[in-house]
Design an enzyme around this catalytic site. Structure first.
Site, PDB file in Angstrom:
ATOM      1  N   ASP A   1       0.836  -1.199   0.000  1.00 19.66           N
ATOM      2  CA  ASP A   1       0.000   0.000   0.000  1.00 19.66           C
ATOM      3  C   ASP A   1       0.872   1.251   0.000  1.00 19.66           C
ATOM      4  O   ASP A   1       2.045   1.208   0.404  1.00 19.66           O
ATOM      5  CB  ASP A   1      -0.875   0.035   1.265  1.00 19.66           C
ATOM      6  CG  ASP A   1      -1.845  -1.136   1.312  1.00 19.66           C
ATOM      7  OD1 ASP A   1      -2.139  -1.698   0.247  1.00 19.66           O
ATOM      8  OD2 ASP A   1      -2.281  -1.474   2.431  1.00 19.66           O
TER       9      ASP A   1
HETATM   10  N1  URA Z   1      -1.224  -5.897   3.940  1.00 14.03           N
HETATM   11  C1  URA Z   1      -1.704  -4.640   3.931  1.00 14.03           C
HETATM   12  O1  URA Z   1      -2.712  -4.349   4.542  1.00 14.03           O
HETATM   13  N2  URA Z   1      -1.033  -3.720   3.248  1.00 14.03           N
HETATM   14  C2  URA Z   1       0.115  -3.972   2.576  1.00 14.03           C
HETATM   15  O2  URA Z   1       0.698  -3.073   1.974  1.00 14.03           O
HETATM   16  C3  URA Z   1       0.600  -5.287   2.594  1.00 14.03           C
HETATM   17  C4  URA Z   1      -0.090  -6.241   3.297  1.00 14.03           C
END
Ligand code: URA
Length: 245
Positions: free
Chosen positions: A103
């Site tokens: 993310d």
């Molecule tokens: N899980 C999440 O919530 N975000 C990420 O970036 C990776 C795994």
């Protein structure tokens, strides 16, 4: 192989861009200007130069990036800076992409490569490649939370997350200086659903304040890499990823 393919693989650009460079007489093969992209070269023994600079043939590139927050895991984006924009000009190639997504506000290990087959294998759900994360959680993570993760969780939208191993690293009690209870954890997941770690904590009514990926398969984030830095993977690291995939 064809000269235009060789030049594209050596990082000079797409076949169309390569054609333009050839037309400008910038490429020599064994000392002679060569303008024909169809000309056959031996990738191991022919001396190909661009603008006087020797070119070597390498098909695949593999980098480990310590992703900082604020960048998107994509090759192009209209609003945000992308992770491939962190590559130095000499390492940048149009075909390099991030393997899976972190993310925008997640940090840590991200593989960048132009090896489409490896990228596909590492992100295929049925391969169950392990991913390990460190997270700072608002609230108190308990033995009950650990048990719920171990059993597999139903996420808020009804999807089921497979069992995951959760470890408590540190609990911050509320004190005069620490206003809220919080917990540092490590979690190992075996799939890669969208926002998976955040959604698993949401399923137990908790909130992820900070998230960082530490490991993918056998590949650990290099502790010497500062946020935003990257390095080439060693041959052993590439092999271990391939064996995992
Ligand atoms: N899980 C999440 O919530 N975000 C990420 O970036 C990776 C795994």
């Amino acid at each position: 192989m064809r000269l235009d393919k060789f030049l594209a693989e050596a990082g000079l650009g797409s076949r169309t861009e390569v054609k333009k460079l050839l037309a400008k007489s910038l490429v020599t093969v064994d000392g002679t200007v060569q303008k024909d992209g169809k000309f056959q070269v031996d990738k191991n023994s022919t001396a190909v130069k661009f603008d006087g600079r020797p070119l070597s043939y390498q098909e695949f590139y593999y980098y480990m990036l310590n992703k900082p927050a604020g960048l998107v895991s994509a090759t192009k984006d209209n609003l945000d800076k992308t992770v491939v924009e962190l590559l130095r000009p000499e390492d940048f190639r149009a075909d390099i992409f991030p393997v899976g997504r972190l993310d925008k506000n997640t940090e840590g290990l991200l593989i960048l490569t132009n090896d489409g087959a490896l990228g596909h294998d590492l992100t295929q759900p049925k391969k169950h490649v392990e991913k390990e994360y460190f997270a700072h959680i608002d609230g108190r993570v308990t033995e009950e939370t650990i048990a719920r993760f171990a059993a597999g969780l139903t996420l808020k939208n009804g999807e089921v997350a497979r069992p995951a191993e959760l470890f408590i690293e540190k609990i911050y009690e509320n004190t005069d200086t620490q206003l809220r209870i919080a917990t540092d954890i490590r979690v190992i997941i075996h799939e890669g659903k969208f926002h998976q770690v955040k959604r698993m904590f949401e399923a137990v009514e908790m909130y992820v304040l900070y998230l960082k990926r530490l490991r993918m398969g056998h590949l650990q984030l290099d502790k010497n890499l500062k946020l935003g830095d990257y390095r080439t993977l060693t041959e052993e690291e590439v092999e271990s990823l391939k064996n995992k995939a």
